[in-house]
Design a protein around this motif. Sequence first.
Motif, mmCIF file in Angstrom:
data_model
loop_
_atom_site.group_PDB
_atom_site.id
_atom_site.type_symbol
_atom_site.label_atom_id
_atom_site.label_comp_id
_atom_site.label_asym_id
_atom_site.label_seq_id
_atom_site.Cartn_x
_atom_site.Cartn_y
_atom_site.Cartn_z
ATOM 1 N N GLY A 1 24.038 51.051 -34.716
ATOM 2 C CA GLY A 1 25.038 50.636 -35.700
ATOM 3 C C GLY A 1 25.186 49.128 -35.760
ATOM 4 N N PRO A 2 25.859 48.626 -36.791
ATOM 5 C CA PRO A 2 26.035 47.181 -36.918
ATOM 6 C C PRO A 2 26.998 46.625 -35.871
ATOM 7 C CG PRO A 2 27.333 48.295 -38.573
ATOM 8 C CD PRO A 2 26.506 49.355 -37.880
ATOM 9 N N ARG A 3 26.780 45.395 -35.500
ATOM 10 C CA ARG A 3 27.716 44.673 -34.637
ATOM 11 C C ARG A 3 28.978 44.423 -35.458
ATOM 12 N NH1 ARG A 3 28.589 38.873 -33.223
ATOM 13 N NH2 ARG A 3 28.911 38.742 -30.971
ATOM 14 N N LEU A 4 30.141 44.524 -34.837
ATOM 15 C CA LEU A 4 31.408 44.210 -35.486
ATOM 16 C C LEU A 4 31.947 42.923 -34.884
ATOM 17 C CD1 LEU A 4 33.138 47.733 -35.531
ATOM 18 C CD2 LEU A 4 31.573 46.732 -37.221
ATOM 19 N N PHE A 5 32.356 42.002 -35.732
ATOM 20 C CA PHE A 5 32.867 40.712 -35.299
ATOM 21 C C PHE A 5 34.272 40.549 -35.862
ATOM 22 C CE2 PHE A 5 33.420 36.093 -35.720
ATOM 23 C CZ PHE A 5 33.135 35.709 -34.414
ATOM 24 N N PHE A 6 35.182 40.062 -35.052
ATOM 25 C CA PHE A 6 36.591 39.927 -35.421
ATOM 26 C C PHE A 6 36.987 38.471 -35.245
ATOM 27 C CE2 PHE A 6 35.524 43.971 -33.630
ATOM 28 C CZ PHE A 6 35.977 44.855 -34.590
ATOM 29 N N GLN A 7 37.492 37.867 -36.317
ATOM 30 C CA GLN A 7 37.855 36.449 -36.245
ATOM 31 C C GLN A 7 39.292 36.256 -36.689
ATOM 32 O OE1 GLN A 7 35.030 34.501 -38.796
ATOM 33 N NE2 GLN A 7 35.882 35.362 -40.665
ATOM 34 N N ARG A 8 39.990 35.426 -35.927
ATOM 35 C CA ARG A 8 41.388 35.139 -36.249
ATOM 36 C C ARG A 8 41.447 34.234 -37.477
ATOM 37 N NH1 ARG A 8 44.182 33.230 -31.331
ATOM 38 N NH2 ARG A 8 42.918 31.390 -31.665
ATOM 39 N N VAL A 9 42.321 34.604 -38.398
ATOM 40 C CA VAL A 9 42.581 33.785 -39.575
ATOM 41 C C VAL A 9 44.091 33.588 -39.675
ATOM 42 C CG1 VAL A 9 40.508 34.517 -40.829
ATOM 43 C CG2 VAL A 9 42.640 35.793 -41.122
ATOM 44 N N PRO A 10 44.537 32.496 -40.300
ATOM 45 C CA PRO A 10 45.976 32.220 -40.331
ATOM 46 C C PRO A 10 46.766 33.102 -41.285
ATOM 47 C CG PRO A 10 44.765 30.513 -41.491
ATOM 48 C CD PRO A 10 43.739 31.416 -40.852
ATOM 49 N N GLU A 11 46.127 33.563 -42.346
ATOM 50 C CA GLU A 11 46.870 34.346 -43.338
ATOM 51 C C GLU A 11 46.844 35.825 -42.971
ATOM 52 O OE1 GLU A 11 42.610 34.196 -44.584
ATOM 53 O OE2 GLU A 11 44.019 32.642 -44.014
ATOM 54 N N SER A 12 47.884 36.534 -43.414
ATOM 55 C CA SER A 12 47.940 37.973 -43.167
ATOM 56 C C SER A 12 47.259 38.714 -44.313
ATOM 57 C CB SER A 12 49.394 38.431 -43.022
ATOM 58 O OG SER A 12 50.089 38.176 -44.219
ATOM 59 N N LYS A 13 46.961 39.967 -44.062
ATOM 60 C CA LYS A 13 46.351 40.813 -45.089
ATOM 61 C C LYS A 13 47.361 41.000 -46.207
ATOM 62 C CE LYS A 13 44.279 45.393 -45.595
ATOM 63 N NZ LYS A 13 44.997 45.702 -46.803
ATOM 64 N N SER A 14 46.912 40.851 -47.465
ATOM 65 C CA SER A 14 47.869 40.951 -48.559
ATOM 66 C C SER A 14 47.482 41.954 -49.648
ATOM 67 C CB SER A 14 48.085 39.573 -49.192
ATOM 68 O OG SER A 14 46.864 39.074 -49.693
ATOM 69 N N VAL A 15 46.231 42.364 -49.705
ATOM 70 C CA VAL A 15 45.805 43.315 -50.738
ATOM 71 C C VAL A 15 44.872 44.350 -50.128
ATOM 72 C CG1 VAL A 15 46.023 41.652 -52.630
ATOM 73 C CG2 VAL A 15 43.839 41.890 -51.448
ATOM 74 N N LYS A 16 44.553 45.358 -50.930
ATOM 75 C CA LYS A 16 43.632 46.405 -50.504
ATOM 76 C C LYS A 16 42.260 45.803 -50.201
ATOM 77 C CE LYS A 16 41.701 50.774 -52.213
ATOM 78 N NZ LYS A 16 40.373 50.550 -51.698
ATOM 79 N N ASN A 17 41.614 46.344 -49.169
ATOM 80 C CA ASN A 17 40.255 45.912 -48.852
ATOM 81 C C ASN A 17 39.329 46.143 -50.044
ATOM 82 O OD1 ASN A 17 41.437 46.039 -46.304
ATOM 83 N ND2 ASN A 17 39.788 47.186 -45.379
ATOM 84 N N ARG A 18 38.394 45.237 -50.272
ATOM 85 C CA ARG A 18 37.342 45.459 -51.267
ATOM 86 C C ARG A 18 36.134 46.110 -50.613
ATOM 87 N NH1 ARG A 18 37.324 42.572 -56.202
ATOM 88 N NH2 ARG A 18 35.588 43.976 -56.542
ATOM 89 N N LEU A 19 36.105 46.111 -49.305
ATOM 90 C CA LEU A 19 35.046 46.725 -48.516
ATOM 91 C C LEU A 19 35.721 47.470 -47.385
ATOM 92 C CD1 LEU A 19 31.892 46.670 -47.654
ATOM 93 C CD2 LEU A 19 32.648 44.899 -46.088
ATOM 94 N N HIS A 20 35.227 48.651 -47.059
ATOM 95 C CA HIS A 20 35.812 49.377 -45.924
ATOM 96 C C HIS A 20 34.720 50.167 -45.220
ATOM 97 C CE1 HIS A 20 36.050 52.558 -49.054
ATOM 98 N NE2 HIS A 20 35.793 53.369 -48.035
ATOM 99 N N LEU A 21 35.010 50.561 -44.002
ATOM 100 C CA LEU A 21 34.090 51.385 -43.237
ATOM 101 C C LEU A 21 34.400 52.848 -43.484
ATOM 102 C CD1 LEU A 21 34.069 49.607 -39.754
ATOM 103 C CD2 LEU A 21 32.574 49.200 -41.713
#
Length: 144
Positions: free
Chosen positions: A66-86
């Motif tokens: 399977g693909p590697r998953l990478f998680f990066q901290r960003v300053p803004e919070s999630k605000s809308v529906k994902n355009r891509l999902h697993l």
Amino acid sequence: MSDVKQVQVTFDCADPREVAQFWKGALGYVDPPVPAGFDSWDAFDASLPEEHRGRAWACQDPDGVGPRLFFQRVPESKSVKNRLHLDVRVGVGLTGGERVTALETEADRLVSLGARRLHLLPADGVDESCLVMQDVEGNEFCLD
């Protein structure tokens, strides 16, 4: 003609380690090998300048499929529906009630890891049922 390359899926998030822990539990993934010269990821993280500590985490399929998953901290919070999902494929080959039971069983397990169940999309004669969920930071994914 180009060669197919490996794919990494990157998540923007507030707490990379927490989100990675969820996905490790959800998918049976593991942490990548610790960088040379360090005995743990915590030791590696502690070696970074303070402003970079905890800013990223990753996990990978222990079998390398399977693909590697990478998680990066960003300053803004999630605000809308994902355009891509697993899509987490737990009902492959199953139909009807048997499929829904498999989806619900996996949903219960993932809720115990911190996921949130949103709603079941019932079979419609073309597509089989799937269950829409969110991870620990609200990123949508489907049990399919």
